[in-house]
Design an enzyme around this catalytic site. Structure first.
Site, short mmCIF file in Angstrom:
data_model
loop_
_atom_site.label_atom_id
_atom_site.label_comp_id
_atom_site.label_asym_id
_atom_site.label_seq_id
_atom_site.Cartn_x
_atom_site.Cartn_y
_atom_site.Cartn_z
N TYR A 12 -1.40 11.37 8.46
CA TYR A 12 -2.21 10.55 9.11
C TYR A 12 -3.19 10.85 10.02
CZ TYR A 12 -5.02 7.03 10.63
OH TYR A 12 -6.60 6.20 10.38
N TRP B 170 -8.14 12.19 10.75
CA TRP B 170 -9.39 12.14 9.68
C TRP B 170 -9.72 13.19 9.64
CZ3 TRP B 170 -14.09 8.60 10.16
CH2 TRP B 170 -13.92 6.58 10.12
P1 PGD Z 1 -8.97 12.66 15.48
O1 PGD Z 1 -8.94 12.32 16.41
O2 PGD Z 1 -10.69 11.94 14.36
O3 PGD Z 1 -7.89 10.70 15.28
O4 PGD Z 1 -6.49 9.18 14.70
P2 PGD Z 1 -6.75 10.26 13.80
O5 PGD Z 1 -5.81 11.22 14.52
O6 PGD Z 1 -8.14 10.28 12.90
O7 PGD Z 1 -7.24 13.35 14.96
C1 PGD Z 1 -8.25 14.47 14.21
C2 PGD Z 1 -7.35 15.70 14.36
O8 PGD Z 1 -8.28 16.88 13.12
C3 PGD Z 1 -8.29 16.48 15.02
O9 PGD Z 1 -6.97 16.94 16.58
C4 PGD Z 1 -8.97 18.02 15.09
O10 PGD Z 1 -9.91 18.32 15.52
C5 PGD Z 1 -8.52 16.84 13.75
N1 PGD Z 1 -9.00 18.56 12.32
C6 PGD Z 1 -10.62 18.35 12.87
N2 PGD Z 1 -11.24 19.15 11.04
C7 PGD Z 1 -9.89 19.50 11.13
C8 PGD Z 1 -9.16 20.62 9.76
O11 PGD Z 1 -10.33 21.63 9.32
N3 PGD Z 1 -8.63 21.26 9.63
C9 PGD Z 1 -7.09 20.92 10.59
N4 PGD Z 1 -5.80 20.87 10.43
N5 PGD Z 1 -7.68 20.37 11.67
C10 PGD Z 1 -8.67 19.42 11.71
C11 PGD Z 1 -7.73 7.73 14.21
C12 PGD Z 1 -6.96 6.96 14.31
O12 PGD Z 1 -6.55 5.81 15.49
C13 PGD Z 1 -7.82 5.48 13.78
S1 PGD Z 1 -8.03 5.90 11.96
C14 PGD Z 1 -7.55 4.41 14.52
S2 PGD Z 1 -9.07 2.82 13.80
C15 PGD Z 1 -6.63 3.81 15.55
N6 PGD Z 1 -7.21 3.33 16.12
C16 PGD Z 1 -6.85 2.42 17.63
C17 PGD Z 1 -7.09 2.16 18.54
O13 PGD Z 1 -8.28 0.84 17.55
N7 PGD Z 1 -6.46 1.76 19.44
C18 PGD Z 1 -5.53 2.01 20.02
N8 PGD Z 1 -4.59 2.26 21.09
N9 PGD Z 1 -5.35 3.10 19.37
C19 PGD Z 1 -5.90 3.51 17.79
N10 PGD Z 1 -5.33 4.73 17.30
C20 PGD Z 1 -5.93 4.41 15.56
#
Ligand code: PGD
Length: 762
Positions: free
Chosen positions: A103, A105
């Site tokens: 999971y 983004w």
């Molecule tokens: P990101 O920080 O976007 O968070 O959680 P998500 O895990 O999606 O993590 C994406 C990771 O992908 C980053 O570490 C980035 O460096 C890495 N990455 C980027 N490009 C690449 C690539 O090309 N290859 C690889 N291997 N890695 C890459 C998001 C999630 O958190 C979401 S969507 C929601 S809506 C939730 N919201 C809440 C909330 O409202 N409140 C709390 N307490 N917690 C939440 N968590 C949830």
């Protein structure tokens, strides 16, 4: 293109030094300001690395994850070691013992999308235990298909902003319409129309009522109601009560387009439980005076009223109720399917709602077939790792958690998205092996055994597009690959070669071949459909972008309203289900057959509030996308003494002897973090706000429940599903106490790489 906008860059050859938003974006996102300097930031993973303890002791459960040093090595050594471990786990435990699919983004881009790559790879090696649903919409994803049918219509075919601006007289926004979240759209976004649409609505004489404990959930003029957090469903019930008792509900609409209103009404009016859900009943829960509720209900009944519910409202315990009750209230008003009236979900939660969809499929990397049928609801990851073989409920099924031996993660950060990080750390100690692909030494990478250095989207050619945006955009690499990093596709190709399945994985194509292969058949398909004729791949790449057509001026469920027999909903009845026989049949005590008020545990009226008297809203950050580029300039500028800002009303600050700019300790019985205080009277008293996304930074890495010195809110949140129905993420709300931090200020090391070590002697 990034999830937060389209931009071009200036580079010095190695890194981005400046960004410029695309000309067609009238309201570009400030988040692009985090990009300069990100490619060569010290937190980049330079080389493949293996946790020292894994090399020394081999695979197995360990408390050392998150508390160990790393041995860097060449790809030639790393790939056979990792492939051997994958082979060992498959041979000894079967493919179900791999948890993957990841999971998260990741980055925009249709080919190099990390999740798509890891799905394809794990499918090629025989399958894996996957997750279903997401953290954004865990409750909605399950409840709305039962009661509204294809819940994707809620987003991809939601009523257009232009229609709202032109026709809505009263926008009743539960959760407001927070502009900060509309900076972002999964897969990219070329323009940000929300602010302008709200402006046009107001200029026409339309009114907006923002219902949120945070004033800035709606920018500009609006009436504001600030109910006790977690009580919105009670307020919706009271509004419904006023409609029902005054005969202002649209009985013709309810009869023709819905099922089960009568059973809901029995509950609403207290015939089934002796408790009438009147405005007076609600006042004791919400703090909103009954007279205000009555007045709002009257205005709603007399106007072209659009009810919107943000995603955040369903990211709480019993989160299923808010969208279901919002739909029910809108059905009672009878406006569903009428331009400018009805129901919306997620306006202000992401940029997508309100923007028309592209009316044909998009170029997509085929992910193959997963031969392992096992899945878990995505937010049950710690439950699964800690309780192999344990039973759990989900969407009418009694399931059993699999026994996971290897976690393979790419493109997500569980230390951002999951709740109760102390528990997550214990859970991550259980598998034999954890593999993480990321460009950066995130906290998740620092808990891995195998750390795979990925490129960022700035270092590779890709193309991007997304369901609700007109632009297909070429993303040529802007800079050279950083250090010894590789595209995830290349890493998976090397692993597939080592495992003897390279041809199945690559189909004989390199990355450049794949881009053409995704594009050209798509071009032929779209051309044959006769709507537009996309240019050849070479022309597209030369021009940098192609404008597709989108469907505009949509009204959600207009086709259903026109002719419910010809355009029935995909629910058992073909109608909106105010009472769902299916859900009722599951017999859950935490999700009944119709919308209901359930008292949350984490809220100001509960027993816990005696110990932890502040209600913390853990929402999406304003200064970055989730945890991404937390070290970027925009994110860093918001920090207070290097800590994530926590906002608090001045009354609460005064009562605790706190001042703006203080470092404070935010705590409850699950954990604690430091944060930097910002006093803000736009918050309801006794409500505080701390965004997600500060990289987890434990004071004592040995202790899984150590205080985070940087301000990661998920050390505080409860790891518990929304209900037995959806088991969605409930991270949005948590009770805490806050006190001044008087100790020495620990340094923030979150964005530094871990310790590196020499190879252990065997
Ligand atoms: P990101 O920080 O976007 O968070 O959680 P998500 O895990 O999606 O993590 C994406 C990771 O992908 C980053 O570490 C980035 O460096 C890495 N990455 C980027 N490009 C690449 C690539 O090309 N290859 C690889 N291997 N890695 C890459 C998001 C999630 O958190 C979401 S969507 C929601 S809506 C939730 N919201 C809440 C909330 O409202 N409140 C709390 N307490 N917690 C939440 N968590 C949830």
């Amino acid at each position: 293109m990034a999830h937060y906008g389209r931009f071009s860059v200036d580079t010095d050859g190695a890194d981005v030094v400046a960004v410029r938003p695309a000309a067609e974006d009238g309201d570009p996102s400030p988040l692009i300001g985090n990009v300069p300097g990100s490619v060569t930031h010290p937190s980049r993973i330079r080389r493949p690395a293996v946790r020292r303890g894994w090399l020394e002791h081999g695979p197995g459960p360990t408390a050392l994850r998150g508390n160990d040093s790393y041995v860097e090595m060449d790809w030639d050594e790393f790939v056979p070691l990792l492939a051997g471990e994958l082979r060992r786990v498959i041979d000894r435990h079967g493919n179900e013992a791999i948890y993957g699919g990841s999971y998260g983004w990741g980055s925009a881009g249709r080919f190099h999308h990390a999740q798509s790559q890891v799905h394809r790879f794990l499918n090629t090696i025989g399958g894996y235990t996957r997750s279903v649903g997401n953290y954004s919409l865990g409750a909605t994803n399950v409840v709305m298909p039962h009661v509204m049918g294809s819940h994707w219509k809620l987003f991809s075919r939601s009523t257009s902003w232009d229609v709202i601006a032109e026709h809505t007289d009263l926008l009743v926004a539960f959760g407001g319409v927070p502009i900060k979240n509309t900076f972002v759209n999964h897969g990219g976004t070329s323009h940000h129309p929300t602010r302008d649409a709200l402006h046009r609505l107001r200029a026409r004489g339309g009114r907006i009522v923002s219902i949120s404990p945070l004033a800035d959930d709606l920018e500009g003029t609006a009436e504001r109601l600030a109910p006790v957090p977690g009580s919105d469903v009670a307020l919706m019930m009271a509004l419904a009560h006023v409609l029902a008792t005054n005969g202002w509900h649209d009985t013709r609409f309810l009869e023709r387009y819905t099922v089960g209103y009568d059973r809901f009404e029995d509950y609403l009016l207290g015939r089934t439980d002796g408790m009438s859900k009147s405005p007076e009943w609600a006042e004791a829960l919400t703090g909103i005076p009954a007279s205000v509720t009555r007045d709002l209900a009257r205005r709603m009944a007399r106007s072209t009223t659009m009810i919107t519910v943000t995603f955040s409202l369903q990211r709480t315990r019993h989160g299923e109720q808010a969208p279901w009750m919002g739909m029910t209230l809108a059905a009672m008003l009878g406006g569903i399917g009428v331009p400018g009236a009805g129901f919306g979900h997620g306006y202000g939660s992401m940029n997508e709602p309100g923007i028309g969809p592209v009316p044909y499929p998009l170029p997509t990397l085929p992910q193959g077939t997963n031969r392992v049928p096992t899945s878990i609801p995505v937010a049950a990851v710690s439950d699964m790792l800690l309780n192999p073989g344990a039973p759990y409920d989900y969407d009418g099924e009694r399931r059993t958690f699999p026994d996971i031996r290897l976690v393979h993660w790419a493109g997500g950060n569980p230390f951002h998205h999951h709740q109760d990080l102390g528990r997550l750390r214990e859970a991550l100690g259980r598998p034999d092996t954890v593999v993480v692909h990321d460009p950066f030494w995130t906290p998740m990478a620092k808990h891995a055994d195998f750390v795979v250095p990925s490129t960022t989207s700035l270092e590779r050619d890709d193309l991007s597009c997304t369901r609700n945006d007109p632009w297909l955009v070429a993303m040529p690499a802007a800079v050279a690959r950083f250090a010894d990093s590789k595209d995830d596709y290349e890493t998976f190709t090397l692993l597939a070669r080592e495992l003897g399945i390279e041809q199945e994985f690559t189909e004989g194509r390199n990355a450049a071949d794949w881009l053409r292969h995704l594009y050209e058949p798509w071009r032929a398909f779209v051309s044959a459909a006769g709507r537009v004729t996309p240019p050849t791949f070479a022309e597209f790449w030369r021009d940098g972008a192609f404008r597709m057509d989108t469907e505009d001026d949509l009204t959600l469920l207009a086709d259903f309203r026109d002719d419910p027999a010809r355009a029935p909903l995909r629910t058992p009845s073909g109608r909106l289900e105010i009472f769902s026989e299916t859900i009722d049949g599951f017999g859950y005590d935490d999700c009944a057959g119709h919308p209901r008020w359930y008292e949350p545990q984490e809220w100001l009226h509960g027993e816990r509030a005696g110990r932890f008297p502040l209600h913390l809203v853990a929402n999406q950050p304003r200064t970055r996308l989730h945890s991404q580029l937390d070290h970027g300039a925009v994110s860093q500028a918001s920090k207070v003494q290097g800590r994530e800002p926590v906002r608090m009303h001045s009354d609460d600050a005064r009562a605790r002897g706190l001042a703006d700019g203080d470092v404070v300790r935010v705590f409850n019985d699950r954990g604690a973090c430091l944060a930097g205080l910002r006093v803000d009277d736009g918050l309801r008293p006794r409500v505080v706000q701390l965004a997600t996304g500060a990289w987890y930074d434990p004071l004592d890495p040995v202790d899984p429940r150590s205080m985070c010195v940087h301000g990661n809110v998920n050390v505080l949140t409860e790891d518990r599903g929304t209900s037995s129905l959806a088991q969605g993420c409930t991270g949005q709300h948590v009770l805490v106490e806050i006190e001044k931090w008087t100790g020495a200020l620990p340094p923030v090391r979150a964005h530094q790489p871990p310790e590196f070590a020499e190879r252990p002697q065997k």
